[in-house]
Design an enzyme around this catalytic site. Structure first.
Site, PDB file in Angstrom:
ATOM      1  N   GLY A  10       0.860  -1.183   0.000  1.00 14.68           N
ATOM      2  CA  GLY A  10       0.000   0.000   0.000  1.00 14.68           C
ATOM      3  C   GLY A  10       0.896   1.233   0.000  1.00 14.68           C
ATOM      4  O   GLY A  10       1.692   1.418   0.930  1.00 14.68           O
ATOM      5  N   GLY A  11       0.772   2.022  -1.065  1.00 19.31           N
ATOM      6  CA  GLY A  11       1.663   3.181  -1.202  1.00 19.31           C
ATOM      7  C   GLY A  11       0.967   4.496  -0.930  1.00 19.31           C
ATOM      8  O   GLY A  11       1.358   5.532  -1.457  1.00 19.31           O
ATOM      9  N   GLN A  13      -0.834   7.296   2.033  1.00 19.52           N
ATOM     10  CA  GLN A  13      -0.235   8.196   3.032  1.00 19.52           C
ATOM     11  C   GLN A  13       0.488   7.422   4.136  1.00 19.52           C
ATOM     12  O   GLN A  13       1.581   7.810   4.561  1.00 19.52           O
ATOM     13  CB  GLN A  13      -1.330   9.060   3.668  1.00 19.52           C
ATOM     14  N   ILE A  14      -0.129   6.334   4.598  1.00 23.46           N
ATOM     15  CA  ILE A  14       0.547   5.574   5.672  1.00 23.46           C
ATOM     16  C   ILE A  14       1.787   4.897   5.098  1.00 23.46           C
ATOM     17  O   ILE A  14       2.850   4.897   5.723  1.00 23.46           O
ATOM     18  CB  ILE A  14      -0.358   4.504   6.329  1.00 23.46           C
ATOM     19  N   GLY A  15       1.666   4.324   3.880  1.00 24.97           N
ATOM     20  CA  GLY A  15       2.805   3.635   3.272  1.00 24.97           C
ATOM     21  C   GLY A  15       3.998   4.564   3.118  1.00 24.97           C
ATOM     22  O   GLY A  15       5.134   4.201   3.448  1.00 24.97           O
ATOM     23  N   ARG A  89     -15.448   2.108  10.908  1.00 29.33           N
ATOM     24  CA  ARG A  89     -14.418   1.217  10.336  1.00 29.33           C
ATOM     25  C   ARG A  89     -15.076  -0.042   9.773  1.00 29.33           C
ATOM     26  O   ARG A  89     -14.641  -0.575   8.768  1.00 29.33           O
ATOM     27  CB  ARG A  89     -13.396   0.829  11.408  1.00 29.33           C
ATOM     28  N   ASN A  96     -12.471  -4.279   1.951  1.00 31.31           N
ATOM     29  CA  ASN A  96     -11.087  -4.554   2.369  1.00 31.31           C
ATOM     30  C   ASN A  96     -10.812  -6.054   2.529  1.00 31.31           C
ATOM     31  O   ASN A  96      -9.660  -6.485   2.452  1.00 31.31           O
ATOM     32  CB  ASN A  96     -10.743  -3.771   3.642  1.00 31.31           C
ATOM     33  N   THR A 120      -4.784  -2.330   8.070  1.00 25.19           N
ATOM     34  CA  THR A 120      -6.044  -2.152   7.350  1.00 25.19           C
ATOM     35  C   THR A 120      -7.266  -2.402   8.258  1.00 25.19           C
ATOM     36  O   THR A 120      -7.265  -3.338   9.064  1.00 25.19           O
ATOM     37  CB  THR A 120      -6.071  -3.125   6.145  1.00 25.19           C
ATOM     38  N   HIS A 176     -10.080  -2.766  17.960  1.00 21.86           N
ATOM     39  CA  HIS A 176      -9.798  -1.393  17.507  1.00 21.86           C
ATOM     40  C   HIS A 176     -11.067  -0.809  16.885  1.00 21.86           C
ATOM     41  O   HIS A 176     -11.139  -0.519  15.707  1.00 21.86           O
ATOM     42  CB  HIS A 176      -8.651  -1.435  16.481  1.00 21.86           C
TER      43      HIS A 176
HETATM   44  C1  LMR Z   1      -7.390   5.198  13.267  1.00 18.36           C
HETATM   45  O1  LMR Z   1      -7.751   4.823  14.394  1.00 18.36           O
HETATM   46  O2  LMR Z   1      -6.899   6.305  13.066  1.00 18.36           O
HETATM   47  C2  LMR Z   1      -7.532   4.260  12.111  1.00 18.36           C
HETATM   48  O3  LMR Z   1      -8.138   3.079  12.520  1.00 18.36           O
HETATM   49  C3  LMR Z   1      -8.247   4.867  10.960  1.00 18.36           C
HETATM   50  C4  LMR Z   1      -9.713   5.133  11.234  1.00 18.36           C
HETATM   51  O4  LMR Z   1     -10.517   4.915  10.315  1.00 18.36           O
HETATM   52  O5  LMR Z   1     -10.073   5.584  12.307  1.00 18.36           O
END
Ligand code: LMR
Length: 320
Positions: A10-11, A13-15, A89, A96, A120, A176
């Site tokens: 994955g290129g 912003q995070i990549g 999410r 995804n 992801t 999460h």
């Molecule tokens: C986050 O916690 O920043 C990530 O999981 C992205 C999101 O969609 O919240």
């Protein structure tokens, strides 16, 4: 000694941020993989040019072919779609999941000995699916979430008490998602537990309650501000801390999404708990004692992740 190889799937912003941090820390040579032609190559060239200013030695390569991640020591997965304002999410689950299938197979075929960190979303169920699709051992496939959620909790506590972030430790367990479980009892400033700091008047209970909720909403707060995507600096920094602990055998104890097999009364699914990360991947899952309220919060979070696992199994029956 040969340099380590870090593959970033994955290129976006995070990549790009992961690649920059890996370079600055000289963790190894970096391959940025993305299906978009030119994007990873452009980012890699830009980063390589920055290395001569900063003075770090790390090859930066862009790739559109999974063969280029061959024998990577670490793979960090950010591929997929981020949420937009108004989405949870969990809304990303179907789209995804398909991405995790091709990524998992790409890792299985090219980097079967890697330590894999998934970012992801929806995180806990995506890392579970990624482990299944890749067939890699569960102790080598982990999810980055608890480190990020704890980082947010830590920042909000430090700001509220007007103390250095260096002296604050904070723990967030569970999935999460909106049900994550920030744990004040296991969070400290210079070793003093947060409930004692409440008694000492350093922080009021209602402020603490607000901070706990703000931590749960931490990702959504940033999505609401950015409007076009989700957070990337803090997620990337958290994943790099996990990669570094593995590559340097630092044996850090950090909250990560890992497969539980009986620990915390949970089996066969990924949830965030404290784990020790060393040269063998997840070397130990630490079971902390939870009081009744904490346990109820954790169980609620586990039930939310279980619901997503069931949804994924209904979409793709090949997932056991
Ligand atoms: C986050 O916690 O920043 C990530 O999981 C992205 C999101 O969609 O919240």
């Amino acid at each position: 000694m040969a340099r380590k190889k870090i593959a970033l799937i994955g290129g976006g912003q995070i990549g790009g941020t992961l690649a920059h941090l890996a370079g600055l820390k000289e963790l190894g040579d970096v391959v940025i993989f993305d299906i978009a032609e030119g994007l990873p190559q452009g980012k890699a060239l830009d980063l390589a040019q920055s290395s001569t200013v900063e003075g770090y030695d790390a090859a930066m390569t862009g790739a559109n072919d999974y063969a280029d991640i061959k024998d990577a020591d670490v793979v960090i997965v950010t591929a997929g779609v981020p949420r937009k304002p108004g989405m949870s999410r969990d809304d990303l689950l179907g789209i995804n999941l398909k991405v995790m299938k091709s990524v998992g197979e790409g890792i299985r075929d090219n980097a079967p000995n890697a330590f894999v960190i998934c970012i992801t979303n929806p995180l806990d169920v995506m890392v579970w699916a990624l482990q299944q699709f890749s067939g890699l051992p569960a102790n080598k496939v982990v999810g980055m979430a608890g480190v990020l959620d704890s980082a947010r909790f830590k920042l909000f506590l430090a700001e509220e008490m007007n103390v250095s972030v260096e002296d604050v430790n904070a723990f967030v367990l569970g999935g999460h998602g909106d049900t994550m479980v920030p744990l004040p009892r296991y969070s400290t400033v210079a070793g003093i537990p947060v409930p004692d700091l409440v008694k000492m008047g350093w922080i009021e209970q209602d402020k603490l309650d607000q901070i706990i909720q703000r931590t749960r909403d931490g990702g959504a707060e940033i999505v609401g501000l950015l409007k076009t995507g989700s957070a990337y600096y803090a997620p990337a920094t958290a994943a790099i801390a996990m990669a570094e602990s593995y590559l340097k055998d630092k044996r850090r104890l950090m909250p990560c999404a890992v497969e539980l097999n009986g620990e915390y009364g949970v089996s066969g699914m990924y949830v965030g708990v404290p784990v020790l990360i060393g040269e063998n991947g997840v070397e130990k899952i630490v079971e902390i004692e939870l009081n009744d309220d904490e346990k109820a919060g954790f169980d609620h979070s586990v039930a939310a992740v279980q619901g997503l696992v069931d949804a994924v199994k209904a979409i793709d029956p090949s997932l056991a």
